[in-house]
Design a protein around this motif. Structure first.
Motif, short mmCIF file in Angstrom:
data_model
loop_
_atom_site.label_atom_id
_atom_site.label_comp_id
_atom_site.label_asym_id
_atom_site.label_seq_id
_atom_site.Cartn_x
_atom_site.Cartn_y
_atom_site.Cartn_z
N GLU A 1 0.81 -1.20 0.00
CA GLU A 1 0.00 0.00 0.00
C GLU A 1 0.86 1.27 0.00
N MET A 2 1.96 1.22 0.75
CA MET A 2 2.80 2.41 0.90
C MET A 2 3.68 2.67 -0.33
N THR A 3 3.93 1.64 -1.14
CA THR A 3 4.92 1.83 -2.21
C THR A 3 4.43 1.51 -3.63
N TYR A 4 3.27 0.83 -3.76
CA TYR A 4 2.71 0.59 -5.09
C TYR A 4 2.33 1.94 -5.70
N PRO A 5 2.56 2.23 -6.95
CA PRO A 5 3.01 1.35 -8.04
C PRO A 5 4.52 1.32 -8.26
N HIS A 6 5.30 1.89 -7.30
CA HIS A 6 6.76 1.88 -7.48
C HIS A 6 7.32 0.49 -7.18
N THR A 7 6.57 -0.30 -6.42
CA THR A 7 6.87 -1.72 -6.25
C THR A 7 5.63 -2.48 -6.68
N TRP A 8 5.77 -3.75 -7.00
CA TRP A 8 4.61 -4.53 -7.46
C TRP A 8 4.81 -5.99 -7.06
N ASP A 9 3.73 -6.74 -7.14
CA ASP A 9 3.77 -8.19 -6.92
C ASP A 9 4.26 -8.61 -5.52
N THR A 10 4.08 -7.70 -4.55
CA THR A 10 4.33 -8.10 -3.17
C THR A 10 3.14 -8.93 -2.70
N VAL A 11 1.94 -8.45 -3.04
CA VAL A 11 0.71 -9.19 -2.74
C VAL A 11 -0.19 -9.14 -3.98
N ASP A 12 -1.15 -10.05 -4.02
CA ASP A 12 -2.15 -10.06 -5.09
C ASP A 12 -3.46 -9.65 -4.43
N ARG A 13 -3.85 -8.39 -4.63
CA ARG A 13 -5.03 -7.88 -3.91
C ARG A 13 -6.31 -8.55 -4.40
N GLU A 14 -6.42 -8.80 -5.68
CA GLU A 14 -7.64 -9.43 -6.21
C GLU A 14 -7.83 -10.83 -5.60
N VAL B 1 -2.54 -11.04 -16.57
CA VAL B 1 -2.84 -12.06 -15.56
C VAL B 1 -2.54 -11.46 -14.19
N PRO B 2 -3.14 -11.98 -13.13
CA PRO B 2 -2.89 -11.40 -11.79
C PRO B 2 -1.46 -11.70 -11.32
N PRO B 3 -0.96 -10.95 -10.32
CA PRO B 3 0.41 -11.16 -9.83
C PRO B 3 0.70 -12.61 -9.47
N SER B 4 -0.28 -13.33 -8.94
CA SER B 4 -0.02 -14.70 -8.51
C SER B 4 0.26 -15.63 -9.69
N ALA B 5 -0.12 -15.22 -10.90
CA ALA B 5 0.11 -16.06 -12.09
C ALA B 5 1.17 -15.46 -13.00
N ARG B 6 1.79 -14.37 -12.57
CA ARG B 6 2.72 -13.68 -13.46
C ARG B 6 4.06 -14.40 -13.56
N ARG B 7 4.60 -14.48 -14.76
CA ARG B 7 5.93 -15.04 -14.93
C ARG B 7 6.96 -13.96 -14.61
N HIS B 8 8.13 -14.41 -14.18
CA HIS B 8 9.15 -13.45 -13.73
C HIS B 8 9.47 -12.38 -14.78
N LEU B 9 9.57 -12.80 -16.04
CA LEU B 9 9.99 -11.85 -17.07
C LEU B 9 8.86 -10.94 -17.56
N ALA B 10 7.62 -11.31 -17.27
CA ALA B 10 6.48 -10.56 -17.80
C ALA B 10 6.42 -9.15 -17.20
N ARG B 11 6.24 -8.19 -18.07
CA ARG B 11 6.22 -6.79 -17.64
C ARG B 11 4.84 -6.43 -17.11
N PRO B 12 4.75 -6.04 -15.85
CA PRO B 12 3.42 -5.69 -15.31
C PRO B 12 2.90 -4.41 -15.98
N LEU B 13 1.60 -4.33 -16.18
CA LEU B 13 1.02 -3.15 -16.83
C LEU B 13 1.33 -1.87 -16.06
N VAL B 14 1.52 -2.01 -14.76
CA VAL B 14 1.77 -0.82 -13.95
C VAL B 14 3.07 -0.13 -14.38
N ARG B 15 3.94 -0.84 -15.10
CA ARG B 15 5.17 -0.23 -15.62
C ARG B 15 4.92 0.48 -16.95
N GLY B 16 3.71 0.43 -17.46
CA GLY B 16 3.41 1.07 -18.74
C GLY B 16 3.65 0.11 -19.89
#
Ligand code: ATP
Length: 413
Positions: A178-191, A388-403
Motif C-alpha cells: 500500500e505504501m509503495t505501489y506502483p513503485h513496487t509490485w507483486d508483493t501481494v495479489d489484492r484481487e 494475468v494477476p500477480p499470482s500467475a505472473r511469470r518473472h519476465l512478464a512486464r506488469p502493466l503498472v510499468r506502462g
C-alpha cells in the motif's frame, strides 16, 4: 570483471541468488569492490530449470583468478550436488562477451558447446560441474545487458530455519504494498487476497520485493515484519521487462519461444475441463490457439468476453501448440450484433423467415418485411491492455503498472 553462476539448486533446496549474495559479501571481504549484482532470468521454457530459470552475474573490480576461486568455493559449499538435475556452472572473465549469447539463452535454446565456445573466445576462467549444463546460464549471465531493468530485494533466512515455516507478517506485506505501489509490485495479489512475495519452497529465500529502483524496494522492505533475515541483497534484474518476447506471426511460431503477435479472434472462447479458457486467433491465413489457464483467475473473464472479429495483441510462450497468455491488448472490438426476424407491426408477433433471400413473413396476418431486427449488444470489455494477476505472473512478464513500451503499443493500434 564479470562472475556468472548458475544451476546450483534443486526442488529440495538452495537458490542460486543466495550463493550470489554470499559471494558478494566474500568478495567485499577480500577487498574486491562489487559494482552490481544481477539476477538474470533466461528462457522460461527450458525443461531443466528448477523454478524460474535464474542465473546470477556479479560485476566487480579486481583480480579475476581470486574472484573465480571464491565463486567456485561458494558453489562447492552450497550447491545441491547430490540432486540428479543440478549441474553447476561458474564463470569469471575480465572481458565481457557480446550480448548475443544472453539474447539466445533468453529467447531460444543453447547448448553447452556453444557456451564453451563463447568462453574460450574471451579466455574466461570457467568450471562446469557434473554434466556442465550450468555453464549455459553462467555464460548468459556474464553476457547479459539490461536496456530495461527492475530491482528485487531478496531477504534470506538463517541456515537453521531452512525448510521450516516462514515467519513473515502478512499484514506488513499488504502495508508495504500500500505504501509503495506502483513503485513496487507483486508483493501481494489484492484481487486474490494472497501474498506473492514469500515463497513456499524449502529454499533460503525469506521474501522478495520487486520494484522500479533500489530506493523503492528498500522503502517497501522497511514496512515488513518477519523473522530476522541472515542477509539481504538488492539485485538488478531483467524481471518485469518482457525481454523474452519477440514479435511473431501466427504461422511461424516455434515451440518454447515467447511472442507478442497481433491477430483476429476466429472463434468464440471456450472453457475446458479445469477452467482453462482457449480461443483461436487467426492471422495471415494461419491459426494459433491461445490459452488462459485456470490460475490466471479473473483474467479469464476478459478472455471469455472476446468474440470473433475482435482484433487483439497476445503475449506469451508458445508451448505444446498453443500460446499461453501473459497479457492481452484489445485493439478493436467488433460490434456484437444479433439479427432476428422483425416484429409484425399489426400483430405484435415476431415474424418468421420467408425463405433464403425472401425476407420475413407474419404467420398471423401474412404481412411481409425485408429487413431483420438488428440488436447491438453492449460489450463488457473495452479496448486496452489486460494482464494475468500477480499470482500467475511469470518473472519476465512486464506488469502493466510499468506502462506499455512503444513497440508493443504500436502493434495494438
Ligand atoms: P537456479 O536457482 O539453480 O538457477 P533455476 O530454476 O533457475 O534454478 P536451473 O537450476 O538454473 O533453474 O536450471 C536451468 C538450467 O538450464 C541450467 O543448467 C542452465 O544453464 C540451463 N539453461 C538456461 N537457459 C537455457 C537455454 N536457453 N537453453 C538451454 N539451457 C538453458
Amino acid at each position: 570483471m564479470w562472475i556468472g553462476i548458475d544451476d546450483t539448486d534443486s526442488a529440495a533446496g538452495m537458490c542460486t541468488t543466495y550463493i550470489g549474495a554470499v559471494l558478494v559479501r566474500r568478495l567485499q571481504r577480500e577487498g574486491i569492490p562489487v559494482a552490481d549484482a544481477r539476477l538474470v532470468r533466461l528462457n522460461p521454457n527450458v525443461i531443466h530449470k528448477t523454478r524460474g530459470n535464474a542465473a546470477v552475474c556479479i560485476e566487480a573490480g579486481g583480480d579475476v583468478a581470486t574472484a573465480f576461486r571464491l565463486a567456485c568455493a561458494c558453489v562447492e559449499e552450497f550447491a545441491e550436488f547430490e540432486a540428479a538435475d543440478t549441474n553447476p556452472g561458474v564463470v569469471a572473465t575480465g572481458v565481457q562477451p557480446l550480448p548475443d549469447f544472453y539474447h539466445a539463452a533468453l529467447r531460444d535454446f543453447c547448448s553447452i558447446e556453444e557456451a564453451i565456445e563463447v568462453l574460450d573466445s574471451i579466455e574466461a576462467l570457467y568450471r562446469g560441474y557434473k554434466n556442465q549444463r550450468g555453464l549455459i546460464g553462467a555464460t548468459a549471465a556474464v553476457a547479459s545487458e539490461f536496456p530495461d531493468r527492475t530491482y528485487e530485494l531478496l531477504a534470506y533466512r538463517k541456515e537453521a530455519a531452512w525448510g521450516s515455516r516462514r515467519e513473515v507478517d502478512r499484514e506488513s506485506l499488504f502495508c508495504a504494498d500500500e505504501m509503495t505501489y506502483p513503485h513496487t509490485w507483486d508483493t501481494v495479489d489484492r484481487e486474490g487476497d494472497v501474498v506473492v512475495s514469500v515463497p513456499g519452497t524449502p529454499d533460503p529465500v525469506l521474501f522478495g520485493i520487486r520494484g522500479e529502483s533500489p530506493g523503492w524496494v528498500r522503502e517497501a522492505r522497511s514496512y515488513i515484519r518477519s523473522e530476522e533475515p541472515a542477509c539481504e541483497q538488492v539485485y538488478t534484474t531483467n524481471q518485469g521487462t518482457d525481454a523474452h518476447l519477440m514479435v511473431g506471426t501466427a504461422g511461424m511460431l516455434l515451440e518454447g519461444r515467447s511472442y507478442l503477435l497481433r491477430g483476429t479472434v476466429a472463434a468464440l472462447p471456450a472453457t475446458g475441463p479445469g477452467g482453462h479458457v482457449s480461443f483461436l486467433l487467426t492471422e495471415g491465413g494461419a491459426e494459433v490457439r491461445c490459452m488462459a489457464y485456470e490460475p490466471t483467475k479473473g483474467f479469464r473473464k476478459v478472455v471469455r468476453a472476446l468474440i470473433p472479429g475482435d482484433v487483439v495483441v497476445v503475449a506469451g510462450s508458445y508451448k505444446g501448440g498453443s500460446l499461453n497468455l501473459e497479457k492481452l491488448g484489445i485493439s478493436r472490438l467488433t460490434d456484437a450484433v444479433r439479427t432476428r426476424p422483425p416484429i409484425c407491426p399489426a400483430c405484435d408477433r415476431r415474424m418468421t423467415s420467408a425463405g433464403t433471400g425472401k425476407g420475413y413473413k407474419c404467420r398471423v396476418c401474412g404481412a411481409r418485411a425485408r429487413e431483420p431486427d438488428i440488436e447491438r449488444r453492449e460489450r463488457s470489455i473495452r479496448p486496452g491492455w489486460y494482464e494475468v494477476p500477480p499470482s500467475a505472473r511469470r518473472h519476465l512478464a512486464r506488469p502493466l503498472v510499468r506502462g506499455i513500451p512503444a513497440w508493443q503499443q504500436a502493434l495494438c493500434e
